[in-house]
Design an enzyme around this catalytic site. Sequence first.
Site, PDB file in Angstrom:
ATOM      1  N   SER A  30       0.912  -1.137  -0.282  1.00  0.00           N
ATOM      2  CA  SER A  30      -0.070  -0.059  -0.290  1.00  0.00           C
ATOM      3  C   SER A  30       0.865   1.211   0.083  1.00  0.00           C
ATOM      4  O   SER A  30       1.990   1.318   0.496  1.00  0.00           O
ATOM      5  CB  SER A  30      -0.823   0.025   1.157  1.00  0.00           C
ATOM      6  OG  SER A  30      -1.493  -1.134   1.480  1.00  0.00           O
ATOM      7  N   GLY A  31       0.171   2.429  -0.345  1.00  0.00           N
ATOM      8  CA  GLY A  31       1.143   3.510  -0.380  1.00  0.00           C
ATOM      9  C   GLY A  31       0.946   4.024  -1.938  1.00  0.00           C
ATOM     10  O   GLY A  31       0.861   3.725  -2.758  1.00  0.00           O
ATOM     11  N   THR A  33       4.237   4.622  -3.539  1.00  0.00           N
ATOM     12  CA  THR A  33       5.138   4.082  -4.361  1.00  0.00           C
ATOM     13  C   THR A  33       4.695   2.762  -4.991  1.00  0.00           C
ATOM     14  O   THR A  33       4.864   2.424  -6.255  1.00  0.00           O
ATOM     15  CB  THR A  33       6.173   3.671  -3.453  1.00  0.00           C
ATOM     16  OG1 THR A  33       6.858   4.650  -2.520  1.00  0.00           O
ATOM     17  CG2 THR A  33       7.821   3.408  -4.461  1.00  0.00           C
ATOM     18  N   GLY A  87       5.994  -0.622   0.005  1.00  0.00           N
ATOM     19  CA  GLY A  87       6.770   0.630   0.251  1.00  0.00           C
ATOM     20  C   GLY A  87       7.230   0.585   1.619  1.00  0.00           C
ATOM     21  O   GLY A  87       6.966  -0.547   2.476  1.00  0.00           O
ATOM     22  N   ALA A  88       7.694   1.523   2.253  1.00  0.00           N
ATOM     23  CA  ALA A  88       8.222   1.547   3.708  1.00  0.00           C
ATOM     24  C   ALA A  88       8.638   3.040   4.021  1.00  0.00           C
ATOM     25  O   ALA A  88       8.493   3.974   3.148  1.00  0.00           O
ATOM     26  CB  ALA A  88       9.535   0.826   3.951  1.00  0.00           C
ATOM     27  N   GLY A 100       3.518   1.618   7.852  1.00  0.00           N
ATOM     28  CA  GLY A 100       2.206   2.017   8.359  1.00  0.00           C
ATOM     29  C   GLY A 100       1.847   3.539   8.392  1.00  0.00           C
ATOM     30  O   GLY A 100       0.890   3.814   9.057  1.00  0.00           O
ATOM     31  N   GLY A 102       0.455   4.680   5.941  1.00  0.00           N
ATOM     32  CA  GLY A 102      -0.866   4.986   5.533  1.00  0.00           C
ATOM     33  C   GLY A 102      -1.887   4.093   6.320  1.00  0.00           C
ATOM     34  O   GLY A 102      -2.907   3.877   5.823  1.00  0.00           O
ATOM     35  N   GLU A 108      -0.201  -5.609   5.705  1.00  0.00           N
ATOM     36  CA  GLU A 108       0.829  -5.552   5.040  1.00  0.00           C
ATOM     37  C   GLU A 108       1.888  -6.648   5.568  1.00  0.00           C
ATOM     38  O   GLU A 108       2.549  -7.266   5.049  1.00  0.00           O
ATOM     39  CB  GLU A 108       1.392  -4.278   5.149  1.00  0.00           C
ATOM     40  CG  GLU A 108       0.928  -3.386   4.211  1.00  0.00           C
ATOM     41  CD  GLU A 108       1.485  -1.729   4.391  1.00  0.00           C
ATOM     42  OE1 GLU A 108       1.102  -1.001   3.580  1.00  0.00           O
ATOM     43  OE2 GLU A 108       1.995  -1.468   5.490  1.00  0.00           O
ATOM     44  N   LYS A 126      14.248   7.316   2.270  1.00  0.00           N
ATOM     45  CA  LYS A 126      14.007   6.244   3.270  1.00  0.00           C
ATOM     46  C   LYS A 126      15.024   5.280   3.706  1.00  0.00           C
ATOM     47  O   LYS A 126      14.762   4.517   4.386  1.00  0.00           O
ATOM     48  CB  LYS A 126      12.714   5.317   2.623  1.00  0.00           C
ATOM     49  CG  LYS A 126      11.588   5.973   2.150  1.00  0.00           C
ATOM     50  CD  LYS A 126      10.505   6.821   2.912  1.00  0.00           C
ATOM     51  CE  LYS A 126       9.624   7.403   2.257  1.00  0.00           C
ATOM     52  NZ  LYS A 126       8.426   6.696   1.766  1.00  0.00           N
TER      53      LYS A 126
HETATM   54  C1  5RP Z   1       1.342   2.116   4.167  1.00  0.00           C
HETATM   55  C2  5RP Z   1       2.605   1.856   4.122  1.00  0.00           C
HETATM   56  C3  5RP Z   1       3.539   2.346   3.139  1.00  0.00           C
HETATM   57  O1  5RP Z   1       3.884   1.441   2.204  1.00  0.00           O
HETATM   58  C4  5RP Z   1       4.435   3.374   3.693  1.00  0.00           C
HETATM   59  O2  5RP Z   1       3.777   4.490   4.363  1.00  0.00           O
HETATM   60  C5  5RP Z   1       5.343   4.136   2.503  1.00  0.00           C
HETATM   61  O3  5RP Z   1       4.383   4.834   1.649  1.00  0.00           O
HETATM   62  P1  5RP Z   1       4.664   5.728   0.425  1.00  0.00           P
HETATM   63  O4  5RP Z   1       5.066   4.744  -0.693  1.00  0.00           O
HETATM   64  O5  5RP Z   1       3.438   6.552   0.231  1.00  0.00           O
HETATM   65  O6  5RP Z   1       5.975   6.430   0.808  1.00  0.00           O
HETATM   66  O7  5RP Z   1       3.216   1.307   4.907  1.00  0.00           O
HETATM   67  O8  5RP Z   1       0.652   1.608   5.557  1.00  0.00           O
END
Ligand code: 5RP
Length: 237
Positions: A30-31, A33, A87-88, A100, A102, A108, A126
């Site tokens: 999720s997110g 990326t 993503g992270a 987390g 998001g 996840e 990151k």
């Molecule tokens: C959602 C997540 C996402 O993977 C994490 O927040 C990274 O998001 P993004 O790709 O928008 O930087 O853990 O719960």
Amino acid sequence: MSLLESAKKAAAFRAVDECVKDNDVVGVGSGSTVVYAVERLAERVQKEKLRLVCIPTSFQARQLIVDNDLSLGDLSRYPQLDVAIDGADELDSNFVAIKGGGGCLTQEKIVASCAKHFVIIADHTKDSQVLGEQYKKGIPIEVIPFAYVPVINKIKARYGGEIQLRMAKMKAGPVVTDNGNFIIDWHFPADKFDWKDVNTNINLIPGVVDTGLFVGMAHRAFFGYADGSVKEKICPA
Ligand code: 5RP
């Protein structure tokens, strides 16, 4: 496209190209990326006729899979995944991740735990030596609404720091996860923590569903840069 978006896209495309093959069952994180990872999965399915089944980690991921005409599966039918791509918010030099941002951390983590390979995709901001170096929003923890105050008090008493209940935009109320729970964000003090221990201990507090600490889970990470280059890291252990 902004420089950061180009960096995310570079990481996501490279990870999908290197880590996904025909007939794979793929966990979709999720997110922002992951949006690019799904775009690349859909391109490869079209062009290379890959046969994939995609397992979502959130409502957002499910929508992405459906909107991109990918084949949607679930853990009841596919409890073992070949790869999960997610993503992270931050990854440290020991491959401990904060996830987390998001609010989707529990699903996840479940999906990642079912995958033979768990792959992180992110822009280069990151990539950290120690947790908290880059990411300033704390460690997300999913809690059952009934228990959020005692959980906050117990974490503060044991480890210190500050903890906030995550609120929706315009403070319209608490953020509610896909599982109907709340998220608290723990701004931990700048101590040297054993994150495996911290994760275990916080998970033992009644009312905690799971933490956004992913310890010993990720196998590979792809960090993208705005010029399209990608740094790959492989878990040292
Ligand atoms: C959602 C997540 C996402 O993977 C994490 O927040 C990274 O998001 P993004 O790709 O928008 O930087 O853990 O719960």
